[in-house]
Design a protein around this motif. Structure first.
Motif, short mmCIF file in Angstrom:
data_model
loop_
_atom_site.label_atom_id
_atom_site.label_comp_id
_atom_site.label_asym_id
_atom_site.label_seq_id
_atom_site.Cartn_x
_atom_site.Cartn_y
_atom_site.Cartn_z
N SER A 65 -4.79 71.46 29.34
CA SER A 65 -5.95 70.61 29.60
C SER A 65 -5.95 70.09 31.03
CB SER A 65 -5.99 69.45 28.61
OG SER A 65 -7.15 68.68 28.80
N LYS A 66 -4.76 69.86 31.59
CA LYS A 66 -4.67 69.39 32.97
C LYS A 66 -5.22 70.42 33.94
CE LYS A 66 -0.67 66.48 32.13
NZ LYS A 66 0.77 66.35 32.27
N VAL A 67 -4.94 71.69 33.69
CA VAL A 67 -5.45 72.76 34.56
C VAL A 67 -6.97 72.78 34.51
CG1 VAL A 67 -5.49 75.27 34.94
CG2 VAL A 67 -3.36 74.13 34.27
N TYR A 68 -7.53 72.68 33.32
CA TYR A 68 -8.99 72.70 33.18
C TYR A 68 -9.63 71.49 33.86
CZ TYR A 68 -7.45 75.84 29.45
OH TYR A 68 -6.83 76.82 28.73
N ARG A 69 -8.99 70.33 33.71
CA ARG A 69 -9.51 69.11 34.33
C ARG A 69 -9.45 69.18 35.85
NH1 ARG A 69 -9.26 63.93 31.23
NH2 ARG A 69 -9.02 64.52 29.06
N VAL A 70 -8.32 69.63 36.39
CA VAL A 70 -8.18 69.72 37.84
C VAL A 70 -9.20 70.70 38.41
CG1 VAL A 70 -6.63 70.56 39.66
CG2 VAL A 70 -5.77 69.01 37.92
N GLY A 71 -9.36 71.84 37.76
CA GLY A 71 -10.35 72.82 38.23
C GLY A 71 -11.76 72.27 38.26
N ALA A 72 -12.13 71.61 37.17
CA ALA A 72 -13.48 71.03 37.11
C ALA A 72 -13.64 69.91 38.12
CB ALA A 72 -13.75 70.52 35.69
N GLY A 73 -12.63 69.06 38.24
CA GLY A 73 -12.72 67.91 39.13
C GLY A 73 -12.79 68.30 40.60
N LEU A 74 -11.92 69.19 41.03
CA LEU A 74 -11.92 69.59 42.44
C LEU A 74 -13.20 70.34 42.83
CD1 LEU A 74 -8.22 70.76 42.98
CD2 LEU A 74 -9.32 68.65 43.78
N THR A 75 -13.63 71.22 41.96
CA THR A 75 -14.87 71.95 42.25
C THR A 75 -16.06 71.01 42.23
OG1 THR A 75 -13.86 73.89 41.21
CG2 THR A 75 -16.20 73.99 41.67
N GLY A 76 -16.09 70.10 41.27
CA GLY A 76 -17.17 69.11 41.21
C GLY A 76 -17.20 68.25 42.45
N LEU A 77 -16.04 67.81 42.91
CA LEU A 77 -15.96 67.01 44.13
C LEU A 77 -16.49 67.78 45.34
CD1 LEU A 77 -15.00 64.38 45.51
CD2 LEU A 77 -12.77 65.50 45.82
N LEU A 78 -16.10 69.03 45.45
CA LEU A 78 -16.57 69.87 46.56
C LEU A 78 -18.10 70.00 46.54
CD1 LEU A 78 -15.88 71.92 48.88
CD2 LEU A 78 -15.88 73.67 47.09
N LEU A 79 -18.66 70.23 45.37
CA LEU A 79 -20.12 70.38 45.27
C LEU A 79 -20.85 69.06 45.54
CD1 LEU A 79 -20.31 72.73 42.18
CD2 LEU A 79 -20.77 73.32 44.56
N ILE A 80 -20.30 67.96 45.07
CA ILE A 80 -20.94 66.67 45.31
C ILE A 80 -20.91 66.33 46.80
CG2 ILE A 80 -20.69 64.18 44.93
CD1 ILE A 80 -19.92 64.86 42.03
N VAL A 81 -19.78 66.57 47.46
CA VAL A 81 -19.70 66.30 48.90
C VAL A 81 -20.72 67.15 49.65
CG1 VAL A 81 -18.22 66.61 50.93
CG2 VAL A 81 -17.32 65.48 48.90
N PHE A 82 -20.81 68.43 49.31
CA PHE A 82 -21.78 69.32 49.95
C PHE A 82 -23.20 68.81 49.72
CE2 PHE A 82 -24.68 72.97 49.45
CZ PHE A 82 -24.67 73.44 50.75
N GLY A 83 -23.51 68.43 48.48
CA GLY A 83 -24.86 67.97 48.16
C GLY A 83 -25.21 66.67 48.86
N VAL A 84 -24.28 65.72 48.88
CA VAL A 84 -24.54 64.43 49.53
C VAL A 84 -24.72 64.61 51.04
CG1 VAL A 84 -23.48 62.20 50.09
CG2 VAL A 84 -23.47 63.03 47.74
N LEU A 85 -23.88 65.44 51.64
CA LEU A 85 -24.04 65.70 53.08
C LEU A 85 -25.38 66.37 53.37
CD1 LEU A 85 -20.46 66.84 54.14
CD2 LEU A 85 -21.61 64.69 54.70
N GLY A 86 -25.81 67.25 52.48
CA GLY A 86 -27.11 67.89 52.65
C GLY A 86 -28.25 66.89 52.55
#
Length: 187
Positions: free
Chosen positions: A23-44
């Protein structure tokens, strides 16, 4: 014969204990990718680019517009929800969104030089879509599929219930037959 008609009778989303280490692997994957997308979207969005502008505005070396920024934030938030819930939900969400990113890459590759490119994709966006899709699928499938899963893996056990039961019985009989070894204090 039953094995041929129904090769896998287990549903994968029912067999991972809530506190399992996968479950930790799934959480880390979702969290890091989500963070990357949110940063990209907010900067846009902070660049105040038009919603369907295809003028070539870039954020983090990727083309963007308001629509792509909002879409990135929404998908990032969905991944954050997956991170919070964790477990099988996060794994399945990672797989589904990974497939969606790969499909988006192919669709937007076909739309690059057309008037239907309303998300302002360029080739770097397509490559980013492919990379994020593969990364999400890897995070989602980790420990869930493969030919060499360990026999204590809950997904392996769900796919091979008869063999898992035989191994459990053999392990229980082995413990009952095997004499207890004395500890240093007992000697």
């Amino acid at each position: 014969m039953r094995r041929l008609t129904h090769p896998v009778t287990a549903r994968l989303d029912e067999h991972l204990p809530a506190d399992h280490k996968l479950s930790k692997v799934y959480r880390v994957g979702a969290g890091l990718t989500g963070l990357l997308l949110i940063v990209f979207g907010v900067l846009g969005l902070t660049h105040r680019i038009g919603f369907f502008d295809i003028g070539g505005d870039q954020v983090l070396s990727l083309n963007t517009n308001g629509a792509l920024s909002v879409l990135s934030i929404c998908v990032g938030l969905l991944l954050f929800i997956g991170m919070v819930i964790g477990g099988n939900f996060a794994s399945t969400l990672n797989i589904v969104l990974g497939l969606a990113f790969i499909a988006s890459g192919f669709v937007n590759l076909a739309l690059l030089d057309t008037g239907l490119n309303f998300l302002a994709f360029e080739i770097q966006n397509v490559l980013f879509s492919f990379v994020v899709g593969v990364m999400l699928m890897w995070f989602g499938m980790y420990g869930r599929v493969g030919s060499a899963l360990p026999h204590d893996n809950p997904y392996w056990r769900a796919r091979h219930p008869e063999q898992a039961a035989r191994e459990d019985r053999a392990r229980a009989q082995g413990r009952a037959i095997r004499p207890a070894t004395p500890t240093a204090r007992q000697r």
